[in-house]
Design an enzyme around this catalytic site. Structure first.
Site, PDB file in Angstrom:
ATOM      1  N   LYS A   3       2.420   9.466   8.489  1.00  0.00           N
ATOM      2  CA  LYS A   3       1.675   8.974   9.653  1.00  0.00           C
ATOM      3  C   LYS A   3       2.184   9.516  11.010  1.00  0.00           C
ATOM      4  CE  LYS A   3      -1.076   5.321   7.807  1.00  0.00           C
ATOM      5  NZ  LYS A   3      -0.747   4.784   6.475  1.00  0.00           N
ATOM      6  N   PHE A  14       0.856  -1.178   0.000  1.00  0.00           N
ATOM      7  CA  PHE A  14       0.000   0.000   0.000  1.00  0.00           C
ATOM      8  C   PHE A  14       0.890   1.225   0.000  1.00  0.00           C
ATOM      9  CE2 PHE A  14      -2.418   3.512   1.712  1.00  0.00           C
ATOM     10  CZ  PHE A  14      -3.602   3.403   1.010  1.00  0.00           C
ATOM     11  N   ASP A  64       9.212   2.589   1.699  1.00  0.00           N
ATOM     12  CA  ASP A  64       8.034   3.331   2.162  1.00  0.00           C
ATOM     13  C   ASP A  64       7.892   3.029   3.644  1.00  0.00           C
ATOM     14  OD1 ASP A  64       5.534   4.194   2.947  1.00  0.00           O
ATOM     15  OD2 ASP A  64       4.509   3.513   1.133  1.00  0.00           O
TER      16      ASP A  64
HETATM   17  C1  LIG Z   1      -0.924   5.142   5.028  1.00  0.00           C
HETATM   18  C2  LIG Z   1       0.146   4.774   4.071  1.00  0.00           C
HETATM   19  C3  LIG Z   1       0.389   5.529   2.922  1.00  0.00           C
HETATM   20  C4  LIG Z   1      -0.493   6.676   2.496  1.00  0.00           C
HETATM   21  O1  LIG Z   1      -0.406   7.766   3.356  1.00  0.00           O
HETATM   22  P1  LIG Z   1      -1.519   8.922   3.233  1.00  0.00           P
HETATM   23  O2  LIG Z   1      -1.069   9.918   4.263  1.00  0.00           O
HETATM   24  O3  LIG Z   1      -2.840   8.313   3.500  1.00  0.00           O
HETATM   25  O4  LIG Z   1      -1.423   9.462   1.867  1.00  0.00           O
HETATM   26  C5  LIG Z   1       1.453   5.170   2.117  1.00  0.00           C
HETATM   27  N1  LIG Z   1       2.234   4.137   2.427  1.00  0.00           N
HETATM   28  C6  LIG Z   1       2.037   3.389   3.526  1.00  0.00           C
HETATM   29  C7  LIG Z   1       2.957   2.254   3.813  1.00  0.00           C
HETATM   30  C8  LIG Z   1       0.979   3.670   4.379  1.00  0.00           C
HETATM   31  O5  LIG Z   1       0.768   2.916   5.448  1.00  0.00           O
END
Ligand SMILES: *Cc1c(COP(=O)(O)O)cnc(C)c1O
Length: 401
Positions: free
Chosen positions: A254, A139, A225
């Site tokens: 986050k 994700f 990420d």
């Molecule tokens: C939540 C998340 C995102 C997206 O972040 P947003 O602030 O919702 O755009 C991207 N990568 C990972 C691994 C995430 O957990």
């Protein structure tokens, strides 16, 4: 306003992307406790999707927010120097592999920037490399480019043809699959060290090490990420440290603002030096308020070694969860205070969340019928134990002696 009124406004006017939500509206928070409109208390083990690392009403967050607001300046733009932005960039570089940072407003935007950096790095060399490989069950966000990188049909299907071209997925934790997917146009490999939304699945240490070696051998950039795994969540400031595998580019969001929206893309010198004036930008990204809150929260988390706190509390919670006696549990996995409990198909994770809400505990879910636990890092041992007891109650027979 009554919950029923809020619900009816939401269902009539809000774009129907979230559908029916969990039936609660939190109105106040203190430490790890949330309160709803009736004053009912809930122990929070999800932290607004791994965001509120310092819980609610923490002085390191609230005071920085108030102090900045009282200067009258929330935002001035990146036309001018922004002190907390400069200090936060320095702090992140001092505590990571990175030599330069750019701030965004979200995780998806940070990943967009990461993909742009990777392409620009090769463009600057006159190389035609542009392809980006990410993993199944990953994700990376909800913008067009990050949807193209997110390895779930559910997110991608309505938006085909996906943009940009050249972004595709390979199986996670499978080095041979990666080896056969790379070609002389591959620019970067984008991976989460622990897949969060995808089911709380940690990478195999040998896999990440082999990915790094393959990238080095082929001249490909490695992007981590760490939007969900970063900011002490998994037991180190950023998760890559525990794997001993250093990326070229990393994204964070986050927990970075402990509740205030902010994201960051971090790059090593090799990548950063390919970036020139005008290559990227943002109106809101790195604004004074976001950076002041994040700077204060990050200093507090680092100075008080919350990486160790997450490691120790996470080990306790993991061992308690693994000692649960229930035939509904397939596996308990994760790192630090990012844990997943995979449930059997007949025990729907969302139903468990509802039952736990009734008992005054907030937990989340992840793909694959997984209960996701990501409490504020300030959660107490007593709160974790009370949560495990309630979960035992919900998931089945009490533990045998
Ligand atoms: C939540 C998340 C995102 C997206 O972040 P947003 O602030 O919702 O755009 C991207 N990568 C990972 C691994 C995430 O957990």
């Amino acid at each position: 306003m009554e919950l029923s009124q809020i619900k009816s406004l939401d269902s009539q006017y809000f774009l129907g992307v979230f559908g029916e939500r969990f039936p609660v509206c939190f109105v106040r928070g203190e430490a790890s406790t949330l309160y709803d409109q009736d004053g009912k208390a809930y122990t929070d083990l999800f932290a607004g999707i791994a965001v509120n690392a310092l819980g609610y009403n923490h002085a390191a967050v609230t005071d920085a927010l108030m102090a900045q607001a009282q200067t009258g300046i929330l935002h001035t733009s990146n036309l001018y120097y922004v002190q907390p932005q400069a200090e936060l960039a320095a702090l992140l570089c001092q505590h990571t592999f990175a030599s330069r940072v750019f701030f965004s407003n979200s995780g998806a935007e940070a990943n967009e920037a990461a993909m742009k950096l990777a392409r620009k790095y090769f463009y600057a060399q006159g190389s035609g490399r542009y392809k980006i490989l990410s993993a199944h069950h990953s994700f990376h966000g909800r913008t067009l480019a990050t949807v193209a990188a997110t390895g779930h049909d559910y997110y991608q299907e309505p938006y085909r043809p996906l943009l940009p071209s050249g972004v595709s997925q390979i199986p996670y934790n499978d080095i041979e699959a990666l080896r056969s997917a790379v070609d002389d146009q591959t620019a970067a490999v984008l991976l989460e060290p622990v897949q969060g939304e995808g089911g709380v699945t940690p990478a195999d240490p040998a896999y990440l090490a082999a990915v790094r070696a393959l990238c080095d051998e082929q001249g490909i950039l490695l992007i981590f990420d760490e939007v969900q795994t970063g900011v002490c969540r998994t037991g180190s400031l950023y998760c890559y440290e525990q794997y001993g595998v250093v990326p070229d580019i990393m994204t964070s969001a986050k927990g970075l603002g402990c509740g205030f929206p902010i994201g960051a893309v971090l790059a090593n010198e090799k990548v950063a030096s390919a970036i020139a004036i005008g290559d990227h930008g943002s109106t809101f990204g790195g604004n004074t308020l976001a950076c002041n809150v994040s700077l204060s929260a990050m200093r507090y988390l680092i100075d008080n070694d919350f990486a160790a706190v997450a490691r120790e509390k996470g080990a306790h919670l993991m061992s308690r969860l693994r000692s649960l006696s229930s035939d509904k549990i397939v596996e308990v996995r994760g790192m630090g205070l990012l844990l997943g409990i995979q449930l059997t198909d007949d025990c729907v994770a969302k139903q468990v969340v509802l039952k736990m809400l009734e008992r005054g505990f907030v937990v989340g879910t992840a793909a694959g019928n997984v209960l996701r636990i990501a409490p504020p890092l300030i959660v107490t041992y007593a709160e974790m134990d009370a949560f495990v007891a309630a979960l035992q109650d919900v998931l089945g027979a009490p533990a045998q002696a």
